[in-house]
Scaffold this active site. Structure first.
Site, PDB file in Angstrom:
ATOM      1  CG  HIS A  18      31.045  11.946 -25.168  1.00  0.00           C
ATOM      2  ND1 HIS A  18      32.078  11.112 -25.465  1.00  0.00           N
ATOM      3  CD2 HIS A  18      30.212  11.797 -26.152  1.00  0.00           C
ATOM      4  CE1 HIS A  18      31.767  10.565 -26.690  1.00  0.00           C
ATOM      5  NE2 HIS A  18      30.743  11.004 -27.177  1.00  0.00           N
ATOM      6  CE  LYS A  42      29.527   3.348 -34.324  1.00  0.00           C
ATOM      7  NZ  LYS A  42      29.073   4.588 -33.538  1.00  0.00           N
ATOM      8  NE  ARG A  91      31.071  15.611 -33.375  1.00  0.00           N
ATOM      9  CZ  ARG A  91      31.516  14.170 -33.334  1.00  0.00           C
ATOM     10  NH1 ARG A  91      32.332  14.015 -32.828  1.00  0.00           N
ATOM     11  NH2 ARG A  91      30.961  13.601 -34.402  1.00  0.00           N
ATOM     12  CB  SER A 129      34.533   8.447 -29.730  1.00  0.00           C
ATOM     13  OG  SER A 129      33.864   8.832 -28.536  1.00  0.00           O
TER      14      SER A 129
HETATM   15  O1  PNS Z   1      27.374   7.593 -30.237  1.00  0.00           O
HETATM   16  P1  PNS Z   1      26.754   7.242 -31.402  1.00  0.00           P
HETATM   17  O2  PNS Z   1      27.255   5.866 -31.889  1.00  0.00           O
HETATM   18  O3  PNS Z   1      26.489   8.311 -32.627  1.00  0.00           O
HETATM   19  O4  PNS Z   1      25.266   6.982 -31.041  1.00  0.00           O
HETATM   20  C1  PNS Z   1      24.121   6.480 -31.648  1.00  0.00           C
HETATM   21  C2  PNS Z   1      22.946   5.771 -30.834  1.00  0.00           C
HETATM   22  C3  PNS Z   1      23.381   4.993 -29.877  1.00  0.00           C
HETATM   23  C4  PNS Z   1      22.335   6.983 -30.384  1.00  0.00           C
HETATM   24  C5  PNS Z   1      21.962   5.319 -31.670  1.00  0.00           C
HETATM   25  O5  PNS Z   1      22.783   4.439 -32.622  1.00  0.00           O
HETATM   26  C6  PNS Z   1      20.892   4.460 -30.976  1.00  0.00           C
HETATM   27  O6  PNS Z   1      20.016   5.128 -30.657  1.00  0.00           O
HETATM   28  N1  PNS Z   1      20.896   3.270 -30.952  1.00  0.00           N
HETATM   29  C7  PNS Z   1      19.962   2.410 -30.431  1.00  0.00           C
HETATM   30  C8  PNS Z   1      19.046   1.428 -31.123  1.00  0.00           C
HETATM   31  C9  PNS Z   1      17.900   2.485 -31.805  1.00  0.00           C
HETATM   32  O7  PNS Z   1      17.272   2.966 -31.086  1.00  0.00           O
HETATM   33  N2  PNS Z   1      18.223   2.811 -33.081  1.00  0.00           N
HETATM   34  C10 PNS Z   1      17.212   3.579 -33.973  1.00  0.00           C
HETATM   35  C11 PNS Z   1      17.657   5.017 -34.067  1.00  0.00           C
HETATM   36  S1  PNS Z   1      16.734   6.081 -34.798  1.00  0.00           S
END
Ligand code: PNS
Length: 160
Positions: A18, A42, A91, A129
């Site tokens: 990150h 989660k 990645r 993570s």
């Molecule tokens: O680190 P991660 O868990 O892969 O991140 C995922 C994240 C937080 C970027 C995604 O779940 C997100 O944007 N969540 C906010 C809610 C949202 O906008 N959901 C629709 C995404 S298209």
């Protein structure tokens, strides 16, 4: 021009991967908001305020980077913050399908928002993570994979 990029994620915990991506964001934008999502379904290891505090330590000496948390849709948060770019790390090929779906959904919700995918440094492509949590939980050495502040927080959490 004042281009604002958002780098969103769970960051549970933040890793050197990150950190590498945050630095790379600065090549694309004048300001970077690292955005910790509050409503990801989660079971987190660290609370959102803990993750924000760890990220603040990590970016302490990085100008033009701020840490925030957000609730609700990323597309709305980006609009509120006047951000034009969302940055996500890729990645491996396995990441791509989900990332493309998210990028297209975010574009549907906020057409002014572009998603950019960045590759992390080669030596960090295997770091996630999830794996860091698991290795730390079983007492493995994660010191090369996380900032020392995160290493300490993991050691505290797992009592090692
Ligand atoms: O680190 P991660 O868990 O892969 O991140 C995922 C994240 C937080 C970027 C995604 O779940 C997100 O944007 N969540 C906010 C809610 C949202 O906008 N959901 C629709 C995404 S298209």
């Amino acid at each position: 021009m004042n281009r604002i990029a958002i780098y969103p994620g769970s960051f549970d915990p933040p890793t050197r991967g990150h950190e590498d991506l945050i630095r790379r964001c600065l090549a694309l934008a004048d300001r970077v908001i690292v955005a910790v999502a509050e409503n990801v379904a989660k079971e987190p290891l660290f609370t959102v305020p803990e993750r924000v505090a760890l990220l603040e330590t990590i970016v302490d000496e990085m100008p033009f980077v701020t840490i925030e948390s957000f609730r609700g849709l990323l597309a709305d948060f980006a609009r509120e913050r006047n951000a034009s770019v969302v940055v996500r790390g890729l990645r491996a090929a396995g990441d791509f399908e989900y990332e493309l779906q998210m990028a297209l959904m975010n574009r549907q919700l906020n057409p002014a928002l572009e998603t950019v995918f960045l590759a992390p440094a080669n030596h960090l492509t295997y770091v996630s993570s999830t794996l860091v949590r698991e290795v730390a939980m079983f007492g493995g050495d994660v010191s090369q994979l996380v900032h020392p502040a995160v290493g300490e927080a993991l050691a505290d959490r797992f009592g090692s």
